[in-house]
Design a protein around this motif. Structure first.
Motif, short mmCIF file in Angstrom:
data_model
loop_
_atom_site.label_atom_id
_atom_site.label_comp_id
_atom_site.label_asym_id
_atom_site.label_seq_id
_atom_site.Cartn_x
_atom_site.Cartn_y
_atom_site.Cartn_z
N SER A 1 -3.11 1.34 -7.80
CA SER A 1 -3.79 2.11 -6.76
C SER A 1 -4.40 1.22 -5.70
N LEU A 2 -5.15 0.19 -6.11
CA LEU A 2 -5.78 -0.69 -5.13
C LEU A 2 -4.74 -1.54 -4.41
N THR A 3 -3.69 -1.93 -5.13
CA THR A 3 -2.63 -2.69 -4.48
C THR A 3 -1.99 -1.88 -3.36
N LYS A 4 -1.78 -0.59 -3.62
CA LYS A 4 -1.23 0.27 -2.57
C LYS A 4 -2.19 0.39 -1.39
N GLU A 5 -3.48 0.49 -1.66
CA GLU A 5 -4.45 0.52 -0.56
C GLU A 5 -4.34 -0.74 0.28
N MET A 6 -4.27 -1.88 -0.40
CA MET A 6 -4.20 -3.16 0.31
C MET A 6 -2.98 -3.23 1.22
N LEU A 7 -1.83 -2.83 0.70
CA LEU A 7 -0.57 -3.04 1.42
C LEU A 7 -0.14 -1.85 2.27
N LEU A 8 -0.34 -0.64 1.79
CA LEU A 8 0.12 0.53 2.53
C LEU A 8 -0.90 1.01 3.55
N ALA A 9 -2.18 0.85 3.24
CA ALA A 9 -3.23 1.28 4.17
C ALA A 9 -3.91 0.10 4.86
N SER A 10 -3.49 -1.14 4.53
CA SER A 10 -4.07 -2.36 5.13
C SER A 10 -5.59 -2.40 4.97
N ARG A 11 -6.06 -1.92 3.82
CA ARG A 11 -7.51 -1.92 3.57
C ARG A 11 -7.91 -3.12 2.74
N LEU A 12 -9.08 -3.66 3.07
CA LEU A 12 -9.65 -4.73 2.27
C LEU A 12 -10.53 -4.12 1.19
N VAL A 13 -10.46 -4.68 0.01
CA VAL A 13 -11.21 -4.20 -1.16
C VAL A 13 -12.44 -5.07 -1.34
N ASP A 14 -13.60 -4.45 -1.52
CA ASP A 14 -14.80 -5.27 -1.69
C ASP A 14 -14.96 -5.72 -3.14
N ALA A 15 -15.92 -6.62 -3.35
CA ALA A 15 -16.07 -7.25 -4.65
C ALA A 15 -16.46 -6.24 -5.74
N ASP A 16 -17.27 -5.26 -5.40
CA ASP A 16 -17.70 -4.28 -6.41
C ASP A 16 -16.51 -3.46 -6.91
N ARG A 17 -15.62 -3.04 -6.00
CA ARG A 17 -14.44 -2.29 -6.43
C ARG A 17 -13.50 -3.18 -7.24
N ALA A 18 -13.36 -4.43 -6.83
CA ALA A 18 -12.51 -5.36 -7.58
C ALA A 18 -13.06 -5.58 -8.98
N TYR A 19 -14.36 -5.67 -9.10
CA TYR A 19 -14.99 -5.84 -10.42
C TYR A 19 -14.79 -4.58 -11.27
N ALA A 20 -14.88 -3.42 -10.64
CA ALA A 20 -14.77 -2.16 -11.38
C ALA A 20 -13.40 -2.00 -12.03
N VAL A 21 -12.36 -2.57 -11.44
CA VAL A 21 -11.02 -2.44 -12.02
C VAL A 21 -10.64 -3.66 -12.87
N GLY A 22 -11.59 -4.57 -13.06
CA GLY A 22 -11.34 -5.71 -13.93
C GLY A 22 -10.70 -6.91 -13.26
N ALA A 23 -10.56 -6.89 -11.93
CA ALA A 23 -9.95 -8.02 -11.23
C ALA A 23 -10.89 -9.22 -11.18
#
Length: 280
Positions: free
Chosen positions: A177-199
């Motif tokens: 899901s977040l990978t699609k946001e990054m590439l298909l919507a060109s959105r940057l993911v913040d650290a809190d969301r990255a932490y929430a998914v275990g990245a």
């Protein structure tokens, strides 16, 4: 390792640093730990061919190194781990096949990082996008400051594409899901969301907190059984699609890197303009 110059330091002071790639990569050794610093803060640590070559050389030099237990990769300057690849590398590229070769070279550098027996840690402070995100996702563990951001905004900037193994590694790390946001919507993911998914293993307030988190992690690694760590990494590599090319991927990359849109993306980026993409 080539292109190295040691900066001396007094006894009991900061450990000596070795410079590679004309100072674009710095190596600092402390007991059991090698810290690798991407050192182009004036360019937000954008990845150059020299940096990639130096990273490959470092990885090769660690084969059979039983003294180094952990490798920490970080960025200088406090604004970026790495803001992506140096775009000037693309200005002389005129065919899709050149794009395939470029991505193949990056994949081999990522292979070198992934195949290390040592535990690799990305210590992220600031922007971590494009080629910088590829390096971070191929590390075993990631920690970041609260202001860090992650993404692959290439659909809005350059109009090229990721090699499939790099894309799949992002999915392994951030989820589909977040990978699609990054590439298909060109959105940057913040650290809190990255932490929430275990990245991310930890999110900390600032650089001092980042260094403390890395110290906690590397202290545990130095106390662990090296064979257990190396065996675990080997087992994980065998189940993950993070190293090898995927059937049909070259044709897709040729189409992307050989497109008029990619040429327009590079032109506009270098000129500081917004690209106009046409789908050709």
């Amino acid at each position: 390792m080539s292109d190295q110059s040691e900066q001396s330091s007094p006894a009991n002071a900061t450990p000596a640093t070795i410079s590679m790639a004309d100072g674009q990569l710095l190596l600092t050794r402390t007991p059991g730990v090698l810290t690798v610093t991407l050192n182009r803060p004036e360019r937000m640590n954008a990845m150059t061919s020299g940096i990639y070559a130096a990273l490959a050389e470092v990885a090769a030099s660690l084969t059979g190194d039983r003294d180094t237990r952990a490798v920490v990769i970080t960025g200088a300057g406090g604004k970026a781990f790495s803001a992506g690849n140096e775009i000037s590398a693309f200005t002389q590229m005129s065919t899709g096949e050149e794009g395939v070769g470029y991505e193949a070279g990056i994949r081999e550098v990522m292979r070198g990082l992934a195949e290390l027996d040592q535990v690799t840690i990305a210590a992220i402070d600031g922007a971590c996008v494009g080629g910088g995100l590829a390096v971070a996702t191929y590390c075993d563990i990631r920690v970041a400051t609260t202001g860090s951001r992650f993404g692959y905004p290439i659909a809005r900037t350059l109009g090229n594409a990721l090699a499939a193994p790099v894309l799949h590694r992002c999915v392994e790390t951030f989820g589909e899901s977040l990978t699609k946001e990054m590439l298909l919507a060109s959105r940057l993911v913040d650290a809190d969301r990255a932490y929430a998914v275990g990245a991310l293993a930890e999110v900390v307030a600032d650089r001092a907190g980042l260094e403390a988190a890395v110290e906690r992690i590397t202290t545990g690694i130095r106390r662990a059984a090296p064979l257990t760590l190396a065996t675990t990494k080997a087992q994980l590599r065998r189940r993950a699609t993070i190293l090898d090319a995927v059937s049909g991927d070259e044709e897709l990359l040729i189409a992307a890197y050989g497109s008029a849109d990619f040429a327009e993306g590079v032109r506009a980026f270098v000129a500081g303009e917004k690209p106009t993409f046409t789908g050709r």
